[in-house]
Design an enzyme around this catalytic site. Sequence first.
Site, mmCIF file in Angstrom:
data_model
loop_
_atom_site.group_PDB
_atom_site.id
_atom_site.type_symbol
_atom_site.label_atom_id
_atom_site.label_comp_id
_atom_site.label_asym_id
_atom_site.label_seq_id
_atom_site.Cartn_x
_atom_site.Cartn_y
_atom_site.Cartn_z
ATOM 1 N N TYR A 157 -11.131 -1.851 -0.360
ATOM 2 C CA TYR A 157 -11.224 -1.934 1.101
ATOM 3 C C TYR A 157 -9.984 -1.372 1.794
ATOM 4 C CZ TYR A 157 -7.942 -5.849 1.766
ATOM 5 O OH TYR A 157 -6.808 -6.632 1.838
ATOM 6 N N ARG A 158 -8.948 -1.078 1.020
ATOM 7 C CA ARG A 158 -7.728 -0.447 1.532
ATOM 8 C C ARG A 158 -7.123 0.348 0.390
ATOM 9 N NH1 ARG A 158 -3.909 -5.126 3.934
ATOM 10 N NH2 ARG A 158 -2.672 -3.386 4.735
ATOM 11 N N TYR A 203 0.830 -1.208 0.000
ATOM 12 C CA TYR A 203 0.000 0.000 0.000
ATOM 13 C C TYR A 203 0.862 1.254 0.000
ATOM 14 C CZ TYR A 203 -3.824 -3.141 0.170
ATOM 15 O OH TYR A 203 -4.698 -4.139 -0.180
#
Length: 521
Positions: free
Chosen positions: A477-478, A96
């Site tokens: 979701y992220r 991420y």
Amino acid sequence: MSTEREVPVVPQGVSKDDFLAAITKFEQIVGQNNVLTEEDRLTPYYKTMMPVEDAEYAASAVLQPTTTEQVQAIVKVCDEHGIPVWPTSTGRNFGYGTYGTGNAKGHRHQVVIDFRHMNKILEVDAELGTALLEPGVTYQQLVDYLEEKNIPLWVSCPAPSAIASPVGNTLERGVGYTPYGEHFMMQCGMEVVLANGEVLRTAMGGVEGTHAWQVFKWGFGPYLDGIFTQSNFGIVTKLGLWLMPKPPVYKPFCIQFPDDDDIATIVDMMRPLRISGTIPNAVVFAYVLYEASAVFPRSKYYEGTGAMPKDAIEKMKKEEGFGAWNIYAALYGTKEQVDVNWQIVLDAVNAHGKGKIITEAEAAGTEPFDYRAALMRGGMNLQEFGLYRWRGGGGSMWFAPVTVAKGSETLAQTKLATEILNKWGFDYCGEYIVGMRDMHHIIDLLFDKTDEEDTKNAHACMAELIEEFRKRGYAVYRTNNEFMDQVADCYGPVQRQVNQTLKRALDPKGIIAPGKSGIVA
């Protein structure tokens, strides 16, 4: 004659005098050596894998506390001087976008709290299968502890796993590959330092002398643990986890399907096996380019620019023995249980007449089977770091929309993602991680960060993916720090308003990770 201390950057919206006064107090709390302000000591925290200038996300200082009490004291200083702080467990959230840097877009140069020295395994109950951890504990550390103590429990971990934090991954609602793969579902009890310096212990942790903190999630009244995940309402300093008992028999296997459109058949075939618990773990459907990228660079089959051509992909499939889709799943239990469930799996696959089943006896000692088999029993590995050499250049962003476990929707998502990625010159390196009824569609947008045009295109591609999926009722979701506001907008204005209301109640000055998940005071 005294010399004024030099600092590379000052947090956005904070005066230099306030910042220097806070630094002096931080040094009194954690010791001078655990307050990093010199540029050479901050350099490791500057690195990002996002399509941005690293300087945009540079930390102004890094604090390395060793106790909850020190975190309380740090927060009180931040509250006094208006210093924004960004907590990070081990700073290894590669997928991420970061190496531990702390900032959200538009909130520059926050102070990072690095928990690397708060790395104690506080308790493991071998009978109940529970653990209580500090945020600096790594997956490798926890696995080593269980092995050294001969405790027959397994850890569910993400990929790559060894250097990541169970606390950090759980707080971001990450997933693993064992039957305990929905990590937040297997979390039980938190210790949280609030913005006013008070300590909250959730659920049964608020009961003096409790022995049930790590076994009963709910406690009394509203369930609070969830509001401290993917949020900036407090700083988690302890977290309880449930660990999986080691089964008598473990049987990993792979099923290969030859064609891209087979994903619809795969999903509809596997869904009843997953919902019924016949296959209990978080199953993976890995596309061929995801399989390949963990093993060798793209240049082995294609050295050109833009997305990898279809003929090169087909050649690679044939020569390397990959399917278009490669399913990884496992069975767990007694020999009798595994034998019965294995026959159910065989019957389901054979009914379609297309999938090729590969057992451990056939594939042991080969990659990517070995690392996939290790993941499904909580084994440590760093194999998926190979993704970052697929194209080279150090750029990576996970695009992770959620979908339902229905073949038609999965096929539509795959085609849409491939179309957008290929349009901008990127490959579809994707896999699905299967929950009970949902699927996490994990796509690694790999780009060359040393190339200005490639980096610009990656940013535009990510923005388009988020928007086009939103238009069709899908959201991730992220996400990484750069796109948190855009993702938060996908969930609607009311959710953002509720999050802001909670933020203003718990952190009225907005000192804890302002901008995290699009949440500001």
